[in-house]
Design an enzyme around this catalytic site. Structure first.
Site, PDB file in Angstrom:
ATOM      1  N   GLY A   1       2.952  -0.625   3.899  1.00 53.18           N
ATOM      2  CA  GLY A   1       2.206  -1.558   3.076  1.00 53.18           C
ATOM      3  C   GLY A   1       2.463  -3.006   3.411  1.00 53.18           C
TER       4      GLY A   1
ATOM      5  N   SER B   1       0.781  -1.239   0.000  1.00 48.64           N
ATOM      6  CA  SER B   1       0.000   0.000   0.000  1.00 48.64           C
ATOM      7  C   SER B   1       0.806   1.278   0.000  1.00 48.64           C
ATOM      8  CB  SER B   1      -0.966   0.005   1.191  1.00 48.64           C
ATOM      9  OG  SER B   1      -2.063  -0.818   0.896  1.00 48.64           O
TER      10      SER B   1
ATOM     11  N   TYR C   1     -10.484   2.283   6.153  1.00 48.76           N
ATOM     12  CA  TYR C   1      -9.522   1.912   5.125  1.00 48.76           C
ATOM     13  C   TYR C   1     -10.127   0.914   4.149  1.00 48.76           C
ATOM     14  CZ  TYR C   1      -4.824   1.025   3.312  1.00 48.76           C
ATOM     15  OH  TYR C   1      -3.707   0.929   2.512  1.00 48.76           O
ATOM     16  N   SER C   2     -10.071   1.238   2.861  1.00 46.87           N
ATOM     17  CA  SER C   2     -10.598   0.357   1.827  1.00 46.87           C
ATOM     18  C   SER C   2      -9.788   0.528   0.552  1.00 46.87           C
ATOM     19  CB  SER C   2     -12.071   0.668   1.540  1.00 46.87           C
ATOM     20  OG  SER C   2     -12.532  -0.081   0.428  1.00 46.87           O
ATOM     21  N   ASN C   3      -9.214  -0.567   0.074  1.00 47.95           N
ATOM     22  CA  ASN C   3      -8.445  -0.527  -1.161  1.00 47.95           C
ATOM     23  C   ASN C   3      -9.296  -0.134  -2.366  1.00 47.95           C
ATOM     24  OD1 ASN C   3      -5.704  -1.508  -0.336  1.00 47.95           O
ATOM     25  ND2 ASN C   3      -6.931  -3.203   0.441  1.00 47.95           N
TER      26      ASN C   3
END
Length: 398
Positions: free
Chosen positions: A353, A115, A211-213
């Site tokens: 990440g 990330s 948090y969300s990709n």
């Protein structure tokens, strides 16, 4: 790219997200740090300077922190790169680069950075904001009309700023795909979005941090729509080549290997299961949220250039550094950039990440110190997670 807030940010390829949650719950009952790593004995660690043997005999704070990650937390390898205020760089390693052969850890070897990719994506978006091509407070529908619709989800109500800040309320996609599928399958970005849109919104836009990709997949799609070019090309042109990141790249479709010398990456799921070599994998599950490969030193160069104003105009950098609380550990999240308190005072700016096989943590201070630490397995308990953060803190405060 897996994400979650456990005393901070867990981030990388949604192998970070949901499956990590299951692994963490298992780790609560299993002390991963005391498990043996096959038949390979923990090797001596090393620090790079003009007197390598003396450094190994009298390890400093950073070297001791890496040794702890290998000895006590069961990390196959740990690597670090530290840059002081005068630009002097030291690199460190501990453990082995390959559990099967016992080979040395490549100094400043390439790793999957998960990330941390989000910071690169956010920079590209904010450059386009500075060029007047994207509006931070414009809605997703402005650029991707009709694409984002679902249960409680409407792209006409979600702004670009909310994507970059993780305040959109969009659900995560990665928790719905298993490890082997992530490892072996190529995903188009639209497929990742489609997975997320099967599920209801986590919250109304702008109401809470989560948090969300999925947010960064959409940010990448917006970049491609506005520029008419692949995200990887824009990232390479606008960032990687611009500041001379010689060991950083966006893997091509179907590219499962790591190009330059690198330590092998290992994954454990469930948390009490065996370590599996996950070095070769299709990283497309991460895309704009977690696909990049880099080195600790290149990450230091990137975040140093960013904070020094070499990648963004002052107005956009100020937006990037405007943060909201993210969890309970003092972590704050801006627009693809986090700040975390230091034990010696002040904060450092970076991201961090996770992706199956690797975890990276680090950042830079406002006075020019930089440090990044990588380990070759995602920590599966709180102690190991804290030890990675401690290693960064020692590097920046030592």
């Amino acid at each position: 790219m897996r994400a979650q807030t456990r005393q901070g940010l867990r981030s990388s390829t949604r192998q970070q997200g949901g499956r990590r949650r299951r692994a963490v719950s298992a780790a609560a009952a299993v002390a991963i740090g005391v498990m043996t790593l096959g038949a390979v004995a923990p090797p001596a660690a090393s620090a790079s300077d003009s007197a390598a043997s003396a450094a190994a005999a009298r390890p400093g704070a950073v070297q001791q922190a890496l040794n702890t990650l290998v000895r006590d937390d069961g990390m196959p390898a740990a690597l670090a790169s530290v840059q002081d205020r005068n630009g002097r760089i030291r690199t460190y390693t501990a453990g082995v680069g390959d559990l099967t052969t016992g080979s040395k850890v490549p100094r400043d070897g390439q790793v999957r950075i998960g990330s941390n990719t989000k910071a690169f994506t956010a920079v590209v978006v904010l450059q386009l904001v500075g060029e007047g091509k994207i509006g931070l407070d414009a809605t997703v529908d402005t650029y991707l009309p009709g694409l984002v619709r679902g249960k409680g989800i409407d792209g006409r109500r979600i702004t670009v700023r909310q994507l970059l800040q993780h305040t959109s309320g969009l659900p995560e996609y990665g928790i719905h795909v298993d490890d082997d599928e992530i490892r072996n399958r190529y995903f188009e970005p639209r497929e990742l979005l489609d997975i997320a849109l099967r599920y209801k919104a986590d919250a109304d836009p702008g109401t809470t941090w989560g948090y969300s990709n999925t947010n960064y997949v959409l940010a990448g799609l917006i970049v491609q729509k506005v520029t008419g070019r692949p995200l990887a090309e824009e990232m390479d042109r606008r960032i990687i080549k611009r500041i001379g990141l010689r060991h950083t790249y966006f893997p091509a479709p179907g590219e499962m290997t790591i190009r330059e010398p690198h330590p092998q990456g290992y994954h454990r799921n469930p948390a009490d299961g065996p370590l599996r070599n996950f070095t070769e994998m299709d990283p497309s599950m991460g895309w704009a949220a977690g696909q990049l490969i880099s080195t600790n030193s290149d990450l230091n160069r990137f975040f140093t250039a960013l904070l020094a104003g070499r990648l963004l105009p002052a107005a956009q950098l100020a937006e990037m550094r405007t943060t909201v609380p993210a969890g309970t550990s003092g972590l704050r999240y801006g627009l693809g950039l986090t700040s975390r308190p230091l034990s010696c005072g002040g904060v450092y700016w970076g991201h961090g990440g996770d992706i199956a096989g690797y975890e990276t943590r680090g950042g830079v201070t406002d006075d020019g110190r930089a440090a990044n630490v990588a380990v070759t397995s995602i920590p599966t308990d709180e102690a190991a997670t804290q030890h990675v953060k401690d290693a960064v803190d020692r590097a920046l405060c030592g």
